[in-house]
Design a protein around this motif. Structure first.
Motif, PDB file in Angstrom:
ATOM      1  N   LEU A 178       1.026  -1.122  -0.116  1.00  0.00           N
ATOM      2  CA  LEU A 178       0.006   0.274  -0.210  1.00  0.00           C
ATOM      3  C   LEU A 178       0.855   1.109   0.188  1.00  0.00           C
ATOM      4  O   LEU A 178       1.990   1.208   0.502  1.00  0.00           O
ATOM      5  N   ASP A 179       0.396   2.222  -0.691  1.00  0.00           N
ATOM      6  CA  ASP A 179       1.072   3.644  -0.780  1.00  0.00           C
ATOM      7  C   ASP A 179       0.188   4.370   0.381  1.00  0.00           C
ATOM      8  O   ASP A 179       1.025   5.585   0.879  1.00  0.00           O
ATOM      9  N   VAL A 180      -0.938   4.392   0.586  1.00  0.00           N
ATOM     10  CA  VAL A 180      -1.878   5.149   1.503  1.00  0.00           C
ATOM     11  C   VAL A 180      -2.776   4.289   1.858  1.00  0.00           C
ATOM     12  O   VAL A 180      -3.238   3.263   1.695  1.00  0.00           O
ATOM     13  N   ILE A 181      -2.819   4.608   3.460  1.00  0.00           N
ATOM     14  CA  ILE A 181      -3.819   3.776   4.404  1.00  0.00           C
ATOM     15  C   ILE A 181      -4.486   4.830   5.242  1.00  0.00           C
ATOM     16  O   ILE A 181      -3.899   5.550   5.651  1.00  0.00           O
ATOM     17  N   GLY A 182      -5.909   4.413   5.152  1.00  0.00           N
ATOM     18  CA  GLY A 182      -6.873   5.000   6.137  1.00  0.00           C
ATOM     19  C   GLY A 182      -6.998   4.290   7.200  1.00  0.00           C
ATOM     20  O   GLY A 182      -7.337   3.287   7.198  1.00  0.00           O
ATOM     21  N   LEU A 183      -6.658   4.781   8.501  1.00  0.00           N
ATOM     22  CA  LEU A 183      -6.912   4.254   9.756  1.00  0.00           C
ATOM     23  C   LEU A 183      -8.305   4.880  10.214  1.00  0.00           C
ATOM     24  O   LEU A 183      -8.264   5.836  10.634  1.00  0.00           O
ATOM     25  N   THR A 184      -9.251   3.890  10.382  1.00  0.00           N
ATOM     26  CA  THR A 184     -10.536   4.169  10.770  1.00  0.00           C
ATOM     27  C   THR A 184     -11.201   3.462  11.988  1.00  0.00           C
ATOM     28  O   THR A 184     -12.304   2.766  11.645  1.00  0.00           O
ATOM     29  N   ASP A 185     -10.545   3.468  13.081  1.00  0.00           N
ATOM     30  CA  ASP A 185     -11.247   2.693  14.226  1.00  0.00           C
ATOM     31  C   ASP A 185     -12.551   3.368  14.626  1.00  0.00           C
ATOM     32  O   ASP A 185     -12.747   4.639  14.388  1.00  0.00           O
TER      33      ASP A 185
END
Ligand code: AMP
Ligand code: FE
Ligand code: FE
Ligand code: ZN
Length: 280
Positions: free
Chosen positions: A30-37
């Motif tokens: 991955l180049d971009v990760i969204g962290l959405t807890d």
């Protein structure tokens, strides 16, 4: 560019600690990760600290909402975590989860199932309690063989053990996030395995209220639903996103099992004023 904008860590109901999640994301290409807890930003700092070079982190949260009787999840990105009104709303959602988790456990224990609040709370380890923590406690007690089985038999929305949380009205939530400088994406709107889903008229209503995007390429969406959602997003001028909704070892889904186009990602970033992606 491989962009996955919806993942969970141990700060909510995932099983991967946030630092490890960042390393796994890079290893998965991955180049971009969204962290959405769910309902919390607690993992942002640890994730940012552990960010491998070459990976960009989009800080976010998945907000527990309702539209009338239907549970809806709203992804919020790049908002100011300290903006007090939205911060208070998230704290309220987390408190509601604890009370509701206890109620689920009480009902199960009253029926003789070998489960205790202590076991669930210890699995959650301070994270906002979700049904996956209850499911894991049931697996540990030998009641069921897997988290999936726990949901299928005991934790689904029609189960006698199902207890609703006190969620935010989704229209109010869109406004809260907007005021905190963030952008919003309607998470897995046609994830039919989770229970009832909204009708098409709701997308226009949410767009009117300031929604930024719709999660189109999600593992819970059938191909026909993805095609339909892509049309809906395009006709309403909404951004179409894709993501894995990774939860670690409790689900089959892998990082990158759902990707967002660069142009869609750029539209989200451009519209947010509460924060920017953090570059490793
Ligand atoms: P809660 O937020 O407590 O209502 O629980 C919802 C969470 O449970 C979702 O975010 C998923 O992580 C998980 N979940 C929902 N349905 C299932 C399922 N059928 N199998 C496994 N996990 C599920
Ligand atoms: Fe979850
Ligand atoms: Fe969700
Ligand atoms: Zn999620």
């Amino acid at each position: 560019m491989r962009i996955d904008l919806h993942t969970h860590s141990t700060a909510s109901d995932g099983t991967t600690p946030p630092g490890e999640l960042m390393a796994q994301a890079r290893a998965a290409g991955l180049d971009v990760i969204g962290l959405t807890d769910h309902d919390t930003t607690a993992a942002w700092a640890v994730a940012a600290e552990a960010l491998p070079s070459g990976l960009a982190l989009v800080p976010g949260a998945e907000i527990s909402c309702v539209h009338g009787p239907i549970a809806t999840h709203l992804l919020a990105y790049l908002f100011d975590p300290l903006e007090p009104v939205f911060a208070a709303a998230r704290a309220d959602l987390r408190r509601s989860r604890a009370g509701r988790g206890r109620e689920i456990v009480d009902r199960m224990a009253a029926d003789g199932l070998p489960i205790s609040w202590d076991a669930v709370a210890s699995l959650a380890a301070g994270a906002p309690v979700g049904r996956p923590h209850v499911a894991r406690a049931l697996v540990a007690a030998g009641v069921v063989g897997s988290v999936e089985e726990a949901f299928g038999k005991l934790l689904h929305v029609s189960s006698p053990y199902y207890v609703r949380k006190r969620d935010l009205d989704v229209l109010a939530a869109i406004e809260l996030v907007r005021r905190a400088g963030g952008v919003t994406v309607f998470a897995h709107p046609l994830g039919r395995c989770r229970g009832h889903v909204v009708g098409d008229e709701v997308f226009a209503e949410l767009a009117e209220a300031g929604l930024t995007g719709i999660e189109v390429d999600h593992p819970d969406h059938a191909p026909a639903d993805r095609a339909h959602l892509r049309d809906v997003a395009s006709s309403l001028g909404l951004v179409a996103t894709g993501a894995s909704d990774f939860h670690g070892s409790i689900k089959m889904t892998r990082l990158g099992d759902g990707l967002t186009a660069v142009s869609a990602y750029e539209r989200l970033v451009d519209q947010a004023t509460g924060g920017s992606p953090i570059v490793g």
